[in-house]
Motif scaffolding. Structure first.
Motif: not given
Lengths: 444, 451
Positions: A21, A63-64, A68, B444-449
């Protein structure tokens, strides 16, 4: 920047996600010998009991990681060369890094018991342990668990679920005596009794006896008793996993020594989570923290420093949770096993033996709350965090207790009984007349 | 050591303590009951078939209740999921496939070869006469079995979840609505020469209740029929949005609906089998909203056709509504919806096919006070919540990020909250402001989950 993280537990993964992030361009590699993907260590017991499968305990889909851009290496890091900035992998290849995070976790602590090397003697920390336990408890009738803490009761619950008779050996005079006040310990012991486990307090293991095949056949206690069993669970704590750090010449004590930025003695090498030991813990903090929550927090913190935003580790208001068979446990703030000097303690219990609420507060003027234990009750984390941070007077907390209630709808509300108990225990601290507190169920 | 492909941790294990004699006796009674049912089905002699039928009902009911009490009714109350993923019956093993085949086969016979059930139907004539003043038919047989399944397995659920008042009350509610509103009341209406009407099913689930044909025939029936039309319209168009605004779609899906009632009781042993993957979610959205659009369009077209505004429209709408009845009403909701319980979980129909669920879901997502709150930073990502979600929601994705769960598909069964070992999840109806507000105690991570 290439960040290499050794260990894909909650600490390593929290650091990886935070780093991704903060630095979208960074190359991030997670190395783990244990599993190809991150899984929840706290869920090991549920796999054994058949509640879930291994794949159900992965917090993220497979897949995550690729989506990322988090590279995964499923191999053991066997050596560390800080001068060359390289990690030696069990596959034979060497992995170069610019920043390195050691999140190597813990190993089960053994205390040199005679016979501890026998087959069927083990701790429960990771997947290899679970596989071993699954294999070695197949079809057995009796087991002994050594240690009166969280893992001890988890092991007992697991074995009990498979119909295996369990004897629990606990050194102290009550369950989890170093952490729980007597009333709380009694409720845990009640759960143990309800599930017909054989709890032996003030009893330790002296030795493990084996059969001709090198398998466990019995345990000898310090009381001199021989307990026949086919499996022995070691739950007397864990110790930081130092192997890699030592190979790289990094300064260690009980854990890998780190400063408040979680930096080790070697530049650009950091350590966080179970394996780290704080050289100078902040006031009220301990040097070694081996919890899911602290692992997550340390992982997030160290990622900030690694990504160029130096951030000292501050744990914030203490909290923890557990479940003892059917009894849920939450704690917020400071609730030591014996009351601290200058504090008073309020304890309410439901006569049925299923619920307990303890609130500690300062004896001095102001009577600020300092900590809370809840058993069999769900309490709102955010509300308690705010009360503790604001040093809210205990009388105000009691009056507004309903705001912290997190029990599901239709559960019985105990706040009036709690307030009545408080009035009886502390007649010198009158409670303000209270409003309804938590809004009614199904209110509109 | 590699654990990536490690099935050794799962199925090879025994599920736990060996069954005690009473458990075995109870299961034997159930098996004998099923045999007696088979005997009744193939017995042309009405008196003997009836006797077999009574024996079957007594054995299956007694056996199911005795087994449930033995397994869930005794001992300390709490979450009991032992062996769920290890038993052949609940982990897609051989027993699950056989159960699935039997259930699917039953629906095929029921819908398209009811003649095969003639002997069984006749055994229920005395009961049907007493309740409805008319002879039994295949739907009465089905209703009897269905209600019995909800009641018996409801008893099991009441014992299994006895530590949770929410689950106890909710289970009692679905049992009450199935027995009273979906079985006894429609039967009594028939006995009093009134239209057979289900006051607990609404358009668009009971799609024909707002079709012009049904409406005109009810209205012709006079006083009570007019009330039924009024009730149907009121529930579908007024009460549904209002109740969903205050309580979320659970007021219907896991408290009242008969399909939900069966899923929550008979389907409870299979709830964990729902697919939690991202792909399943994508298909869910594609299919369920398509069904909703189709049934809304079809209803509109039928009304336009009935109004006579567009000549010859009925020639196309009639076959369309027949096709919908076959594909959605029979195949999807029955054969697949219930037949696939042991393989795909208990909510296949509710999740992928039910237009009522789609309608309620849209309301829940956009016009409701309902949400599942997560408790600060307490989540340990163990996965129990996702595991027990019958709607296939990967609940932990939200919980571990400290976010409230607001999903169209959530039926509010509350099982995630019940199963959570850390007290993280709670079903709440709160103000709409800040409904999506996450916890400040978790970064909270802002990664697309989730896509």
């Amino acid at each position: 920047m290439h960040l290499v993280i050794i260990g894909n537990g909650i600490t390593g993964v929290s650091a990886a996600l935070t780093a991704r992030r903060l630095d979208p361009a960074a190359r991030i590699t997670l190395v783990s010998a244990e599993s190809a993907h991150h899984y929840s260590r706290t869920a090991l017991m549920y796999i054994y009991m058949g509640h879930m499968r291994y794949q159900d305990t992965k917090p993220y889909g497979d897949w995550f990681w690729a989506e990322n851009r988090l590279e995964l290496v499923h191999a053991e890091a066997t050596g560390l060369d800080p001068a060359a900035r390289q990690v030696q992998l069990s596959t034979g290849s060497r992995l170069p890094y610019e920043r390195l995070l050691l999140a190597t976790g813990s190993v089960t602590r053994f205390f040199g018991w005679p016979g501890q090397e026998l087959r069927g003697v083990q701790g429960l920390y990771g997947l290899p342990d679970l596989e071993k336990m699954t294999r070695d408890t197949q079809g057995i009738a009796r087991a002994v668990v050594v240690g009166g803490g969280l893992i001890g009761i988890e092991l007992a619950e697991m074995l009990h679920a498979r119909g295996i008779h369990v004897t629990l050996l606990v050194r102290e005079s009550r369950y989890w005596e170093l952490v729980l006040p007597p009333e709380e310990a009694a409720l845990v012991e009640r759960q143990i009794a309800l599930h017909h486990l054989d709890l032996r307090l003030e009893t330790e293991m002296r030795a493990v006896l084996g059969d001709a095949d090198g398998r466990v056949r019995a345990v000898v206690t310090t009381a001199g008793e021989e307990l026949p069993c086919q499996w022995v669970g070691i739950a007397t704590g864990v110790a930081p996993n130092l192997a890699l750090a030592t190979s790289g010449g990094i300064e260690t004590d009980r854990g890998i020594l780190v400063d408040e930025h979680l930096q080790t003695s070697v530049p650009d090498v950091y350590a966080a989570g179970d394996c780290a030991q704080h050289r100078a813990p902040a006031a009220g903090q301990v040097p070694l923290e081996q919890l899911w929550y602290t692992g997550r927090l340390q992982g997030e913190t160290v990622a900030h420093t690694i990504c160029g935003q130096p951030t000292p580790y501050r744990r914030g208001q203490w909290f923890n949770s557990a479940k003892f068979f059917n009894l849920e446990y939450h704690t917020y703030g400071r609730v030591p096993a014996a009351p601290e000097a200058g504090t008073r303690t309020f304890c309410w219990q439901h006569p049925g033996g299923g619920q307990l609420l303890r609130i500690n507060f300062e004896a001095d003027e102001g009577h600020a709350v300092t900590g809370m234990n809840a058993l069999g009750l769900r309490q709102r984390h955010a509300v308690w965090e705010q009360w503790l941070r604001a040093a809210t007077p205990v009388t105000e907390v009691l009056a507004r207790l309903g705001e912290a209630n997190f029990d599901p709808e239709f559960f019985r509300r105990h706040e009036p009984a709690m307030r009545a108990a408080f009035a009886r225990q502390f007649p010198d601290l009158p409670l303000a007349t209270t409003s309804a507190g938590r809004r009614a169920v199904w209110s509109v | 050591m590699s654990v990536t492909a490690s099935p050794s941790l799962a199925l090879a294990q025994p599920a736990g303590p060996a069954p005690v004699p009473l458990e075995k006796a109870a299961l034997t009674a159930v098996a004998l009951g099923l045999l007696a049912l088979l005997a009744a089905a193939f017995d042309a002699d009405p008196a003997r078939a009836r006797l077999s039928m009574y024996a079957a009902l007594a054995l299956v009911s007694g056996g199911t209740l005795a087994w449930s009490w033995q397994v869930f009714g005794r001992g300390p109350a709490g979450v009991r999921q032992h062996g769920l993923w290890q038993r052949a019956s609940t982990a897609r093993g051989a027993i699950a496939w056989v159960t699935g085949l039997v259930l699917t086969g039953f629906y095929v016979v029921l819908y398209w070869f009811p003649g095969l059930l003639e002997n069984l139907i006749r055994t229920l004539d005395p009961f049907s006469q007493a309740l409805r003043h008319k002879a039994a038919d295949q739907w009465f047989l089905y209703g009897t079995f269905y209600t019995l399944a909800v009641l018996l397995m409801g008893g099991r659920a009441l014992w299994k979840y006895r530590h949770s008042p929410y689950q106890r009350i909710r289970t009692a509610s679905v049992m009450f609505f199935q027995l009273g509103f979906a079985f006894l009341l429609p039967g009594l209406l028939l006995a009093f020469q009134q239209p057979e009407y289900y006051f607990s099913y609404f358009w668009p689930l009971k799609y024909d209740y707002l079709f012009p044909g049904t409406v005109s025939s009810l209205v012709q029936n006079g006083g009570l029929g007019v009330f039924m039309v009024f009730w149907g319209g009121l529930m579908s168009l007024v009460a549904t949005p209002v109740l969903t605004y205050f309580f979320g779609k659970r007021w219907y899906c896991s408290w009242v609906c008969g399909c939900g009632g069966l899923a929550e009781t008979a389907g409870d042993p299979y709830r964990h089998l729902s697919d939690k993957s991202r792909l399943a979610w994508k298909w869910e959205v594609r299919i369920i909203y398509t069904v909703l659009v189709v049934i809304v369009l079809l209803t509109v077209l039928l009304w336009v056709g009935a109004s006579g505004a567009v000549p010859a429209l009925e020639a196309t709408t009639q076959p369309l509504s027949k096709a919908y009845g076959f594909a959605i009403g029979a195949v999807f909701s029955g054969v697949i919806g219930v037949g696939f319980y042991p393989l795909m979980g208990s909510r296949v129909w509710c999740r992928f096919g039910c237009p009522m669920a789609a309608y309620l879901g849209l309301l829940q997502k956009h016009f409701s006070r309902f949400r599942i709150t997560t408790n600060g930073a307490q989540c340990i990502s163990c996965g129990n919540c996702s595991n027990v979600c019958e709607m296939g929601i990967d609940v932990k994705q939200y919980a571990q990020r400290g976010e409230p769960i607001i999903r169209a598909s959530c039926v509010g069964c509350g099982m995630c909250s019940t199963a959570c070992p850390r007290g993280v999840l709670n079903l709440e109806n709160g103000p709409r402001e800040g409904r999506y507000q996450g916890s400040q105690l978790i970064h909270a991570d802002s990664l697309r989950i989730l896509s």
